[in-house]
Write an enzyme that holds these catalytic residues in place. Structure first.
Site, PDB file in Angstrom:
ATOM      1  N   ASN A   1      32.206 105.849  64.155  1.00 24.64           N
ATOM      2  CA  ASN A   1      32.386 104.709  65.050  1.00 24.64           C
ATOM      3  C   ASN A   1      31.750 103.445  64.497  1.00 24.64           C
ATOM      4  O   ASN A   1      32.021 102.354  64.978  1.00 24.64           O
ATOM      5  CB  ASN A   1      31.796 105.020  66.419  1.00 24.64           C
ATOM      6  CG  ASN A   1      32.629 106.057  67.135  1.00 24.64           C
ATOM      7  OD1 ASN A   1      33.750 105.772  67.536  1.00 24.64           O
ATOM      8  ND2 ASN A   1      32.105 107.262  67.281  1.00 24.64           N
TER       9      ASN A   1
ATOM     10  N   LYS B   1      25.799 117.978  63.890  1.00 24.44           N
ATOM     11  CA  LYS B   1      26.598 117.268  64.893  1.00 24.44           C
ATOM     12  C   LYS B   1      28.021 117.702  64.635  1.00 24.44           C
ATOM     13  O   LYS B   1      28.575 117.445  63.560  1.00 24.44           O
ATOM     14  CB  LYS B   1      26.459 115.763  64.669  1.00 24.44           C
ATOM     15  CG  LYS B   1      27.536 114.902  65.359  1.00 24.44           C
ATOM     16  CD  LYS B   1      27.616 113.521  64.712  1.00 24.44           C
ATOM     17  CE  LYS B   1      28.468 112.512  65.479  1.00 24.44           C
ATOM     18  NZ  LYS B   1      29.744 112.930  65.998  1.00 24.44           N
TER      19      LYS B   1
ATOM     20  N   SER C   1      31.921 117.646  65.728  1.00 22.42           N
ATOM     21  CA  SER C   1      32.927 116.945  66.528  1.00 22.42           C
ATOM     22  C   SER C   1      34.231 117.707  66.616  1.00 22.42           C
ATOM     23  O   SER C   1      35.215 117.180  67.102  1.00 22.42           O
ATOM     24  CB  SER C   1      33.197 115.558  65.914  1.00 22.42           C
ATOM     25  OG  SER C   1      32.003 114.804  65.877  1.00 22.42           O
TER      26      SER C   1
ATOM     27  N   GLY D   1      29.527 116.535  69.276  1.00 19.46           N
ATOM     28  CA  GLY D   1      29.961 115.325  68.599  1.00 19.46           C
ATOM     29  C   GLY D   1      30.903 114.484  69.427  1.00 19.46           C
ATOM     30  O   GLY D   1      31.403 113.467  68.959  1.00 19.46           O
TER      31      GLY D   1
END
Lengths: 299, 299, 299, 299
Positions: free
Chosen positions: D51, D169, D171, D194
């Protein structure tokens, strides 16, 4: 040679980037390889493509490496430089530097990290801005096996209207797509096969050459396929094409860059290791590679 | 024509299965279509392939339909019948019935529901048992766009050693794979292009024909590509190939079976609707299809 | 139990279909297994799902098998029957027969052969016609690992408005999608986890049970996860869930139906072999499977 | 806080990188955003993740940006920095610089350009060398939607043995995989969701928090899910989770970084545009986004 008339016809090895034992750029090996390629009827060289481990070099390394390549590439040969970054911002910055270093053609791979957003609008925006900004002609570089972004025929055809986008190197192996581009792109738009696995059929449809990993280690054979085709010697072109497929597969999808580098050494070039995380071939894989090259008549 | 010598050379339309307004098999339409194909230099017909909506027919419908097809296919033309089921058990049962009905070649698609388990061992087991049991020669049918199972060159090459497996219809469009098969399969193993989008390049590599959705609606043009190739008229073959790609795309991947059926009607055959859940083309799509066929010189 | 009120709450084994040494349906084994499942607090049985090798049975075999299952399933337990075929025509015909045989719920998998055409319009058309025609309530069955068609939350939510579509068994493992369905589908729409690998988290989001391959061989443990959850004993539910994941993986994606059948034998049920082309486990795989079951506390 | 005891428990926004109208890093916007996040019970910030458009920044920009972030992140909050490059060589160089700048945790995404070669051996080599060289603890970052490389549970479990690899993490949204990691990784290995689409179910399995795009724009709600879970208020956690899924989807897979930035503006942060080739939302998309945020109770 003006923008409008630059010709990408012929065979171009996408050269592997040599690293020394410490993992740093190896200038001597680079010079050695260029000297060894010199006698072959290659049309030029593609530097910092997928086989050149372009994502593994820092920005500074890329520039130093391209500068060195410029020194070794004779003036009669085309110098294609891989300049594609993920952002328009970075690619524009790099293509200007690369043009200043004397590259002839900018090879621009599709951005791909945000793949679900790399639709027609995004890619059109990207290529148009890059082509507008580039002091040198741009060739689209489609490599879906690595990017998981596959440019459609329609998109390439549309981008072919840009006066500074002169061609496409397509590695997808989708011959129907190549054919559609060849029929509908603007006249003079140049299509290059992105793999020796389908060089001859691509030529049959109108491609004018190829950027071929295999031509690093089998430059004469790759040029021969083109030569036979130009002379209308289809039976010989076909026979040679069929002979080369397994060898091409070995130095591309099967063993990847590590395989190409191992094959470079087998045929007498400087190869060396790829950077990590790419792993070198083990002994068994090297033996298999050697067998494949022998079967293809390359060694 | 013995097993060993049966030739699949030439062009074969994989015919669409006509349904009437009530969604039932339409024998009159079938007869009409066969009469209309009769004058063309097609080598035969493939019945109950992907374009024939084979997964949409019940077992009884399949047999009735193949029986009808047998009546309409003249003796000089090859009758290929799609017999692939998911289990070896079902395929063996079907191929025996189909042979008894008089089909010449069994077209056997890869089983695919349990795709992660359809490895080399499973597919080898399947094809060997089917080929052992089949009274008629078997052709492998590779259609990864639908099955998401893609037979490797190695596997096809290995299966080519079976005396009753005479060839492969490959729709993957992977020309390097076709080339590898053509070089390493047993001599005489027959390779057919599975789509008109890459017919000419496949012929250049040694394919001997094709099972082509497009040949349903453009039989002469498809046969012409082959004819030009055989006569060494490469420029004409290429020109025609390039012209046909977009039309082929329209009646295959773009609009699918519904598109093929709509095109059948546009060119004067009986088309009708596909069975649900396949949806018919809307008016806008029909207009686009017509434009594409016009551009290709088919209408 | 009326259409509107039929409850799919609880655990349902999607039973494997037993074949005898000759590869034919084995009624004794079926009876044996049902007797052995009887004492567990299962809510019912799913017959002819993916684990039941439904694509490997002929139409006649399917009916005979469902008829037999009806005899063995006690009246207090739900009888879910897999009836999905590729065409609307065939599915409608089958669901009527299956309802007449006494099944309680029709489990309708997404058609998938023409996957690129199975868009929202096609699937909506399919499920609405099937649900209209079905004398018994319909549950959507989403199984993208096998079908390569993945129904979106939006589509399931839209279909939940049909009064005869009562729920969905989703094997995608996409919990965010399950959550979206649970929030926006019509009140009372029932969501079942399609794999024991994510049973507990699915329950946490509002699923009311599961159709779980693992519950064939570990019925008590699967029911215990649900029981702990219902009692608010989250720590125990979690601990048990974590313990079951590797075992579930072994009898689903890792070793598939052959693995499930081998596990059936290890725990004392009748297993037998899957039909070809599915291949039985080799000895090494059986040993690995046994270790996994031991580690999970199943044996 | 020592390596062994650093805790990643809690909610971390992976912050978007603000650019000004000229497309350059916007320090004022960054400061503004950090001030606005300050009151929320977030555990820290992840800088230069997906992001944060990390692939779109030059090396110099990355360092300047991380240096600025260090200034704005209070000492009580964790500073996670995305440092993953394609080569081990580049990642090692970057992680050292980033540690010197004062980051607490290195978030290391899987290399992915040569995806077919990123097998267990290559990824193990990569993470071990990076973790050996890193002066700060390393968290694996698995993001298959972008990388098309999906780390298996086995690989993560193996890497969890490295004393400087403290967590992952993930995702992927594959809860069964998360569960397997949670059961078999070394005790104390930390798992972070995530994506907010599956935060609550991940917590139920043992995850200790999340790095959540949604927490940029709905920090309180994301922290509330965690809070409710910790207090055993499962009904409220579930209800809030279900409410957030559509909003999370809008700022991640549906509209991507451009959507997240648009949402930042809607809720009062500085958003701005993503760098090209990412395209900004059009007005219709903005209206849809606003509706989704309203429905979720975020605005």
């Amino acid at each position: 040679m003006g923008k409008d008339t630059i010709s990408m016809a012929g065979i171009f090895p996408p050269i592997p980037t040599p690293f020394d034992a410490a993992g740093e750029l190896d200038w001597k090996a680079l010079a050695f390889n260029f000297k060894k390629w010199a006698p072959y009827p290659l049309s030029g060289y593609a530097v910092l493509g997928t086989n050149g481990e372009f994502p593994y070099l820092s920005e500074a390394e890329k520039l130093a490496y391209l500068e060195a390549a410029r020194k070794y590439i004779p003036s009669g040969k085309l110098f294609m430089a891989g300049v594609g970054c993920e952002s328009t911002h970075s690619t524009v910055a790099l293509v200007k530097k690369v043009a200043a270093l004397g590259a002839d053609i900018a090879l621009v791979i599709t951005p791909s990290y945000y793949k679900s957003k790399m639709d027609g609008a995004a890619l059109t925006h990207y290529y148009q801005i890059v082509a507008d900004a580039s002091p040198i002609p741009v060739s689209i570089y489609n490599m879906p096996a690595n990017t998981r972004v596959d440019m459609s025929a329609d998109l390439v055809i549309k981008l072919s209207q840009h006066p500074n986008i002169v061609g496409v190197k397509d590695s997808s192996g989708n011959l129907a797509k190549l054919g559609e581009i060849l029929r509908y792109a603007r006249p003079g738009f140049q299509v290059l096969a992105g793999s020796a696995g389908f060089l001859y059929p691509a030529l049959c449809l109108g491609a004018i050459g190829g950027v071929l990993a295999l031509s690093n280690i089998a430059p004469q054979q790759c040029c021969d396929v083109l030569h036979f085709f130009h002379q209308g010697r289809h039976a010989q072109a076909k026979e040679l094409q069929l002979r080369l497929i397994a060898a091409n597969d070995a130095v591309t999808s099967r063993f990847g860059v590590a395989g190409l580098k191992a094959a470079m050494e087998i045929v007498g070039f400087c190869g060396g290791l790829p950077r990590s995380p790419l792993q070198p071939l083990n002994n068994e894989q090297r033996a298999m590679l050697r067998d494949v090259l022998k079967e293809a008549g390359i060694i």
